[in-house]
Design an enzyme around this catalytic site. Structure first.
Site, PDB file in Angstrom:
ATOM      1  N   ASP A 149      85.653   9.713-108.506  1.00  0.00           N
ATOM      2  CA  ASP A 149      85.878   8.178-108.053  1.00  0.00           C
ATOM      3  C   ASP A 149      86.908   8.110-107.058  1.00  0.00           C
ATOM      4  OD1 ASP A 149      86.368   5.591-107.996  1.00  0.00           O
ATOM      5  OD2 ASP A 149      87.670   5.769-109.871  1.00  0.00           O
ATOM      6  N   ASP A 197      84.519   3.432-101.626  1.00  0.00           N
ATOM      7  CA  ASP A 197      84.808   3.733-103.148  1.00  0.00           C
ATOM      8  C   ASP A 197      83.542   4.090-103.927  1.00  0.00           C
ATOM      9  OD1 ASP A 197      85.679   3.390-105.750  1.00  0.00           O
ATOM     10  OD2 ASP A 197      86.377   1.595-105.650  1.00  0.00           O
TER      11      ASP A 197
END
Length: 563
Positions: free
Chosen positions: A157, A344
């Site tokens: 992430d 992201d």
């Protein structure tokens, strides 16, 4: 104790924004199916099934780990991403994770500006990790913690910086029993820390403590890596998620803990060459490898043409400037004063300001929740707003002029207006005073854009009222007619002087097969107020279409068409 964000909600979507000094994501679709027949199902219902599930996970993890070690050394750290076919059962759990993601953002964001294009060279050393793809909504890969390695599937992430996995000392959270748990007593390289940690989310929290051990990523060993042993995982998302934990690839400035993220240790220990890592996502769930992360370089087979780079001027999120969003080649007009965006990998869909997402949903025929607030603002204040626009009143001051907001010198803020919606249903007039203010500001943007196209006042009011019908649902999901994909417009993002186009086939998620196929809009609404917003979160849908390079050494992000 600082809180962390997991897809934070917007005021317009009537969800409380979390306050955070450190970002975190728990992500993308949980990709679990409660039925054994689901392609993403991995567990049964009884104790025996759970035990068998753990044994199978251990076996597969060991096999994969040795396969990674046996991979030819080419000077790159490669992490493979894996995937599963899309099905409606997995989507249900995936939507629960999306609801968490919608509460993710809203506190700490960076300023950004556009930059020039360049292309870093492939690293002299490093590696990669193959990733799994579940529902085109969750990508995860394998890591090993400890000596000998205990294997876990984690989401890589870029919107967070911590590494955490379930702990063997997690006794009172059911979610821990559905996943492998790290056992410090079985590792020769474990070092105790013990500092208590809590990570707060919109629907719960993870709690645990810090530990230190070796971490194997893509065949390289990161020594003395601090990570979190999670002893409490109350959310249903963690229970049914295909992932066991999270490996953050954000900047250390996001952390409130005095620990170094794993990427920093990879660099300091000389495990990578160039100070970059790159993502390739395979958007064809069920076909071939799910994707790959390359640490220390770029695999040229993963992209077409050169990358376009934009600077990330401040360490925090991987955030940059974006100049426009276009629907079918036409500007939405919302980014006239500038928009920010961030790449992201921990977000499944594309999240952006409600004003633009609503326009997109209208154009693609997405069905959301009809907003009484939106229609009330248009019917009660629409003509007055139009008159002020025609008088050339600054759009930032219009909603305060009609009494729906208070102008604070930069933008409108809530003026405590009574909501037309029963507060017994929604819980707080204060929340809806903010909603009404935001509805007004969106109506101003929409009306201004239509007036610029020389539309009549009657047409403008009718058009805005129709936009209210396409307002995103409170949890962000909107469905579309699968038979209309051919007639849907392309959506483009203007980044670094170039338009990055997404076709309907790229921004619509298909769930199920045959006559049972459902289509879901890839756009969700998240409103971040100035000065941090308006902000777009370019998640896996965008990164699936465009190979993404995170250049830590030069503080920039690059995009090129994915191969």
């Amino acid at each position: 104790m600082a809180t962390r964000r997991v897809y934070r909600s917007s005021h317009v979507a009537c969800r409380q924004a979390l306050h955070s000094s450190q970002a975190h994501s728990v992500f993308r679709g949980a990709c679990s199916a409660p039925l054994p027949s689901s392609p993403c199902a991995t567990m049964g219902t009884g104790p025996g099934a759970v035990a068998l599930h753990h044994l199978l996970l251990l076996f597969l993890s060991v096999v994969l780990f040795h396969a990674l070690l046996a991979a030819p050394a080419e000077g790159l750290v490669r992490v493979a991403l894996k995937k599963h076919p899309v099905d409606e059962h997995g989507l249900a759990a995936g939507e629960e994770a999306q609801r968490l993601l919608l509460r993710r953002y809203g506190h700490v964001f960076n300023d950004a500006s556009a930059g020039a294009s360049s292309k870093p060279s492939t690293a002299a050393k490093g590696g990669s990790v193959t990733l799994k793809n579940c529902l085109n909504a969750q990508y995860y890969g394998e890591v090993g913690i400890g000596t000998p390695p205990q294997n876990f599937t984690v989401i890589f992430d870029t919107g967070s910086a911590n590494l955490w996995v379930p702990s063997s000392n997690c006794y009172f959270s059911i979610a821990c029993y559905f996943h492998p748990r790290y056992n410090a007593g079985q590792s020769k390289t474990y070092k105790k820390n013990g500092k208590h940690v809590e990570i707060h989310y919109g629907t719960g929290a993870i709690s645990g403590y810090l530990s230190q051990d070796s971490v194997q990523v893509g065949g390289v060993v990161v020594k003395k890596q601090d990570f979190i042993e999670a002893t409490g995982e109350p959310s249903i998302t963690f229970m049914f998620g295909k992932f066991d934990g999270i490996l953050g690839l954000g900047f250390k400035e996001m952390l409130y803990l005095s620990v170094l993220p794993i990427w920093y240790n990879m660099v300091s220990q000389g495990l990578v060459g160039d100070l970059i890592f790159s993502f390739w996502f395979n958007r064809h769930a069920g076909e071939g490898q799910g994707g790959e992360i390359v640490f220390g370089g770029i695999d040229p087979s993963h992209h077409k043409g050169n990358h376009t780079y934009v600077p990330v001027p401040k360490k925090g999120y991987w955030q940059f400037d974006m100049s426009d969003v276009l629907i079918g080649g036409n500007s939405t007009g919302f980014c006239k004063d500038g928009c920010a965006a961030m790449a992201d990998s921990g977000t499944s869909l594309l999240s952006g300001p409600t004003a633009i997402v609503t326009q997109i949903n209208k154009k693609i025929g997405a069905t959301g929740v009809v907003s009484q607030e939106c229609k009330a603002v248009v019917s009660q204040y629409g003509k007055q707003i139009l008159d002020l626009l025609l008088k050339q009143v600054s759009r930032k001051k219009i909603c305060s002029s009609v009494g729906l907001c208070t102008f604070d010198g930069a933008h409108g803020v809530s003026a405590g207006i009574q909501s037309v919606v029963d507060d017994k249903v929604w819980g707080s007039n204060d929340i809806f005073s903010k909603v009404t203010c935001n509805m007004c500001e969106m109506a101003v943007v929409w009306m201004q854009h239509q007036l610029a196209q020389n539309q009549t006042q009657e047409f403008v009011l009718q058009y805005i009222n129709q936009l209210c019908d396409s307002f995103p649902s409170p949890m962000g999901e909107s469905s579309v007619d699968c038979n209309r994909l051919a007639s849907m417009p392309d959506i483009a993002f203007s980044i670094g002087g170039k338009q990055f186009v997404l076709t309907p086939e790229q921004y619509i998620l298909k769930v199920g097969e045959g006559v049972a196929t459902q289509c879901i809009s890839g756009f969700t609404a998240v409103d971040i107020p100035p000065p941090r917003g308006p902000l777009w979160i370019l998640g896996d849908i965008f990164m699936g279409a465009y190979h993404t390079v995170f250049d830590y050494g030069n503080l920039k992000v690059g995009f090129a068409e994915a191969a």
